[in-house]
Write a protein that holds these residues in place. Structure first.
Motif, PDB file in Angstrom:
ATOM      1  N   VAL A 259       1.272  -1.261   0.331  1.00 28.42           N
ATOM      2  CA  VAL A 259       0.090  -0.026   0.163  1.00 28.42           C
ATOM      3  C   VAL A 259       1.143   1.421   0.116  1.00 28.42           C
ATOM      4  O   VAL A 259       1.645   1.713   0.811  1.00 28.42           O
ATOM      5  CB  VAL A 259      -1.292  -0.529   0.830  1.00 28.42           C
ATOM      6  N   VAL A 260       0.920   1.830  -1.035  1.00 29.85           N
ATOM      7  CA  VAL A 260       1.244   3.753  -1.110  1.00 29.85           C
ATOM      8  C   VAL A 260       0.470   4.273  -0.307  1.00 29.85           C
ATOM      9  O   VAL A 260       1.165   5.360   0.329  1.00 29.85           O
ATOM     10  CB  VAL A 260       2.089   3.342  -2.315  1.00 29.85           C
ATOM     11  N   ARG A 261      -0.536   4.323  -0.841  1.00 27.03           N
ATOM     12  CA  ARG A 261      -1.373   5.529  -0.559  1.00 27.03           C
ATOM     13  C   ARG A 261      -2.887   5.408  -0.025  1.00 27.03           C
ATOM     14  O   ARG A 261      -3.865   4.419  -0.797  1.00 27.03           O
ATOM     15  CB  ARG A 261      -1.209   7.012  -1.496  1.00 27.03           C
ATOM     16  N   THR A 282      11.291   8.566   1.796  1.00 22.54           N
ATOM     17  CA  THR A 282      11.311   8.754   2.324  1.00 22.54           C
ATOM     18  C   THR A 282      12.412   9.807   3.212  1.00 22.54           C
ATOM     19  O   THR A 282      12.749   8.803   3.903  1.00 22.54           O
ATOM     20  CB  THR A 282       9.285   9.367   3.603  1.00 22.54           C
ATOM     21  N   SER A 283      12.927  11.221   2.584  1.00 21.41           N
ATOM     22  CA  SER A 283      13.919  11.274   3.523  1.00 21.41           C
ATOM     23  C   SER A 283      13.726  12.381   4.996  1.00 21.41           C
ATOM     24  O   SER A 283      14.310  12.740   5.975  1.00 21.41           O
ATOM     25  CB  SER A 283      15.016  11.949   2.483  1.00 21.41           C
ATOM     26  N   SER A 284      11.955  12.842   4.920  1.00 20.00           N
ATOM     27  CA  SER A 284      11.594  13.985   5.971  1.00 20.00           C
ATOM     28  C   SER A 284      10.510  13.469   5.825  1.00 20.00           C
ATOM     29  O   SER A 284       9.541  12.907   5.105  1.00 20.00           O
ATOM     30  CB  SER A 284      11.776  15.284   4.987  1.00 20.00           C
ATOM     31  N   MET A 285      10.091  14.311   7.379  1.00 20.32           N
ATOM     32  CA  MET A 285       8.739  14.169   7.204  1.00 20.32           C
ATOM     33  C   MET A 285       7.938  15.166   8.331  1.00 20.32           C
ATOM     34  O   MET A 285       9.152  15.843   8.970  1.00 20.32           O
ATOM     35  CB  MET A 285       8.304  13.041   8.293  1.00 20.32           C
ATOM     36  N   GLU A 286       6.559  15.814   8.609  1.00 19.23           N
ATOM     37  CA  GLU A 286       6.235  16.291   9.673  1.00 19.23           C
ATOM     38  C   GLU A 286       5.766  15.950  10.520  1.00 19.23           C
ATOM     39  O   GLU A 286       5.218  14.895  10.025  1.00 19.23           O
ATOM     40  CB  GLU A 286       6.018  18.046   8.916  1.00 19.23           C
ATOM     41  N   ALA A 350      18.902  10.792   8.170  1.00 19.73           N
ATOM     42  CA  ALA A 350      20.353  11.341   7.361  1.00 19.73           C
ATOM     43  C   ALA A 350      20.601   9.678   6.419  1.00 19.73           C
ATOM     44  O   ALA A 350      21.730  10.722   4.836  1.00 19.73           O
ATOM     45  CB  ALA A 350      21.445  11.126   7.719  1.00 19.73           C
ATOM     46  N   GLU A 351      19.414   9.571   6.086  1.00 18.87           N
ATOM     47  CA  GLU A 351      19.563   7.988   5.230  1.00 18.87           C
ATOM     48  C   GLU A 351      17.854   8.111   5.171  1.00 18.87           C
ATOM     49  O   GLU A 351      17.083   7.950   5.712  1.00 18.87           O
ATOM     50  CB  GLU A 351      19.880   7.203   5.112  1.00 18.87           C
ATOM     51  N   PRO A 352      17.595   7.818   3.586  1.00 18.86           N
ATOM     52  CA  PRO A 352      16.069   7.251   3.475  1.00 18.86           C
ATOM     53  C   PRO A 352      15.424   6.375   3.697  1.00 18.86           C
ATOM     54  O   PRO A 352      16.306   5.108   4.380  1.00 18.86           O
ATOM     55  CB  PRO A 352      16.352   7.393   1.637  1.00 18.86           C
ATOM     56  N   LEU A 353      14.303   6.437   4.285  1.00 17.39           N
ATOM     57  CA  LEU A 353      13.740   4.491   5.561  1.00 17.39           C
ATOM     58  C   LEU A 353      12.691   4.906   4.618  1.00 17.39           C
ATOM     59  O   LEU A 353      12.246   5.551   4.590  1.00 17.39           O
ATOM     60  CB  LEU A 353      13.512   5.277   6.829  1.00 17.39           C
ATOM     61  N   ARG A 354      11.670   3.850   5.087  1.00 18.56           N
ATOM     62  CA  ARG A 354      10.515   3.656   4.422  1.00 18.56           C
ATOM     63  C   ARG A 354       9.682   4.141   4.947  1.00 18.56           C
ATOM     64  O   ARG A 354       9.520   4.694   6.393  1.00 18.56           O
ATOM     65  CB  ARG A 354      10.038   2.004   4.882  1.00 18.56           C
ATOM     66  N   THR A 355       8.755   4.697   3.897  1.00 19.33           N
ATOM     67  CA  THR A 355       7.641   5.364   4.764  1.00 19.33           C
ATOM     68  C   THR A 355       6.540   4.881   6.116  1.00 19.33           C
ATOM     69  O   THR A 355       6.438   4.021   5.959  1.00 19.33           O
ATOM     70  CB  THR A 355       6.192   5.937   3.226  1.00 19.33           C
ATOM     71  N   ILE A 376       2.736  12.037  12.683  1.00 19.17           N
ATOM     72  CA  ILE A 376       3.493  11.665  11.466  1.00 19.17           C
ATOM     73  C   ILE A 376       1.927  11.957  10.597  1.00 19.17           C
ATOM     74  O   ILE A 376       1.529  11.790  10.885  1.00 19.17           O
ATOM     75  CB  ILE A 376       4.460  10.579  11.713  1.00 19.17           C
ATOM     76  N   GLN A 377       2.159  13.431   9.611  1.00 12.21           N
ATOM     77  CA  GLN A 377       1.517  13.854   8.556  1.00 12.21           C
ATOM     78  C   GLN A 377       1.685  12.964   7.394  1.00 12.21           C
ATOM     79  O   GLN A 377       2.695  12.353   7.370  1.00 12.21           O
ATOM     80  CB  GLN A 377       2.122  15.665   8.910  1.00 12.21           C
ATOM     81  N   ARG A 378       0.331  13.295   6.748  1.00 11.56           N
ATOM     82  CA  ARG A 378       0.881  13.269   5.228  1.00 11.56           C
ATOM     83  C   ARG A 378       1.975  13.819   5.065  1.00 11.56           C
ATOM     84  O   ARG A 378       1.700  15.291   4.856  1.00 11.56           O
ATOM     85  CB  ARG A 378      -0.681  13.306   4.758  1.00 11.56           C
ATOM     86  N   PRO A 379       2.413  13.090   3.836  1.00 10.86           N
ATOM     87  CA  PRO A 379       3.346  13.824   3.185  1.00 10.86           C
ATOM     88  C   PRO A 379       2.701  14.814   2.040  1.00 10.86           C
ATOM     89  O   PRO A 379       1.594  14.554   1.365  1.00 10.86           O
ATOM     90  CB  PRO A 379       3.848  12.739   2.098  1.00 10.86           C
ATOM     91  N   CYS A 380       2.993  15.328   1.894  1.00 15.92           N
ATOM     92  CA  CYS A 380       2.814  16.776   0.907  1.00 15.92           C
ATOM     93  C   CYS A 380       2.967  16.575  -0.260  1.00 15.92           C
ATOM     94  O   CYS A 380       4.165  15.893  -1.085  1.00 15.92           O
ATOM     95  CB  CYS A 380       3.872  18.494   1.077  1.00 15.92           C
ATOM     96  N   ASP A 381       1.403  16.384  -1.217  1.00 14.28           N
ATOM     97  CA  ASP A 381       1.861  16.050  -2.546  1.00 14.28           C
ATOM     98  C   ASP A 381       2.753  17.187  -3.727  1.00 14.28           C
ATOM     99  O   ASP A 381       2.388  18.297  -3.312  1.00 14.28           O
ATOM    100  CB  ASP A 381       0.372  15.920  -3.354  1.00 14.28           C
TER     101      ASP A 381
END
Length: 381
Positions: A259-261, A282-286, A350-355, A376-381
């Motif tokens: 599942v992606v989304r 992902t490399s970042s999150m809000e 510092a390194e990408p991780l699974r969303t 953790i918030q939904r990623p911005c599209d």
């Protein structure tokens, strides 16, 4: 010596050993069983009566009286309703986080202190340690447990920080669960073989899918390929799925899909067969609804955990002004007690991780010290 401690007794291994250790250390212990949930679900009988019986047997062995406190109303309003509302909005919540804030260190702690308790205690794997930089001894740090695999500070980040100065975690310094079980056996407590409780306590063996379908309306919709837009199958409700999920898609043969989304408004579940799909990384999150256990969180590099017992990952953390409307639904009682209302944060790894599924908790550490966390918030599209 002689300090009054109210201990939350669950009937499990950890709280049972905690009771024995507190008595051996000279505390005046009052044991309390919190009845948080007693409703049977289709195909699952709630185990609260069996757990209470185990707690009673341990207390008899130790010469303790056991009181039962009814916390079901608070638990329903701030934990169960929170979980259902989150899933209905396409989020994947951590109900244990809310339970600790609003029930165990909310309702239970408030009543204990009102009755004259000097401390409250639980069987959590965590440590509350006096801040060595505070000569007055007024500041307490929340530290990870000696048993890293069992550490539960991930679930404690929303607890008001001042409570930790009056909290005891008797098993937090023990090296392993095997040692905890052995210590129970040595003391004749009779619960050393009791299995660990995994998953969501009020859902039990029926699983979250059955619980949600018993609570929310079934809504048939499409499972869609993320890359091509092709309809691959059907589902009973987008709220039943979480980002990264692989099992339960029922798409027949072919490659494993993830599942992606999820789009609960359009009732669509998007999947991919590509494990390297950029949407799965992902490399970042809000973060929203940020709460600090520490007094402050200066911008800088920290360790961040996005799953219980998950890997601690290096990341740069920056506190930011909160958006006017958080994506994460929050029980009214929970929001009111959050000490840092209006805080948000950005995390750059510092390194990408699974969303990670939106609605989950990200918890921030400075070495062994738990600094706080957020939703953790939904990623911005």
């Amino acid at each position: 010596m002689g300090k009054r401690v109210y201990l939350g007794m669950s009937g499990g291994v950890d709280s049972s050993l905690s009771a024995a250790l507190l008595l051996e250390q000279g505390y005046d212990v009052k044991a309390v069983y919190m009845r948080n949930w007693s409703r049977d679900l289709p195909g699952f009988k709630c185990t609260w009566a069996e757990d209470l019986a185990d707690a009673e047997r341990v207390c008899v062995t130790l010469g303790l009286d056991l009181e039962v406190w009814d916390c079901e109303r608070e638990y329903k309003q701030t934990v169960v309703d929170y979980l259902v509302d989150s899933y209905a909005h396409g989020l994947t919540p951590n109900p244990d986080v809310m339970c600790n804030q609003t029930v165990k260190f909310g309702t239970f702690a408030d009543r204990a202190f009102a009755e004259g308790a000097d401390y409250v205690a639980t069987g959590h794997y965590a440590r509350a340690v006096a801040d060595p930089a505070d000569s007055a001894g007024a500041t307490t740090r929340l530290m990870r447990a000696a048993d890293e695999h069992k550490d539960q500070t991930y679930f404690l980040w929303r607890v008001p920080r001042d409570i930790f100065a009056r909290t005891l975690f008797p098993v937090g310094g023990i090296a392993s669960k095997a040692e905890v079980r052995a210590m129970c056996a040595e003391r004749g407590l009779g619960v050393e073989r009791k299995p660990d409780s995994d998953g969501i306590c009020f859902v039990g063996e029926v699983g979250i899918r059955t619980f949600l379908l018993d609570t929310l309306e079934r809504r048939a919709g499409d499972i869609v390929d993320w890359e091509t837009g092709a309809v691959l199958g059907r589902h009973d409700g987008a709220f039943l799925f979480t980002v990264g999920q692989r099992k339960g898609l029922n798409l027949g043969g072919g490659p494993a899909r993830y599942v992606v989304r999820t789009d609960v408004e359009k009732n669509i579940v998007y999947v991919t067969a590509n494990r390297d799909c950029p949407a799965l990384w992902t490399s970042s999150m809000e973060l929203a609804d940020v709460h600090l256990v520490a007094e402050d969180l200066p911008e800088g590099d920290y360790l961040v955990r996005t799953r219980h017992t998950g890997e601690l990952r290096r990341a740069h953390v920056t506190l930011t002004p909160s958006a006017e409307h958080s994506q994460a639904p929050c029980a009214e009682a929970s929001a009111a007690s959050c000490q840092q209302a209006g805080l948000a944060a950005r995390i750059d790894f510092a390194e990408p991780l699974r969303t990670v599924a939106p609605g989950q908790s990200a918890v921030i550490y400075d070495g062994l010290r738990c600094m706080g966390g957020g939703i953790i918030q939904r990623p911005c599209d």
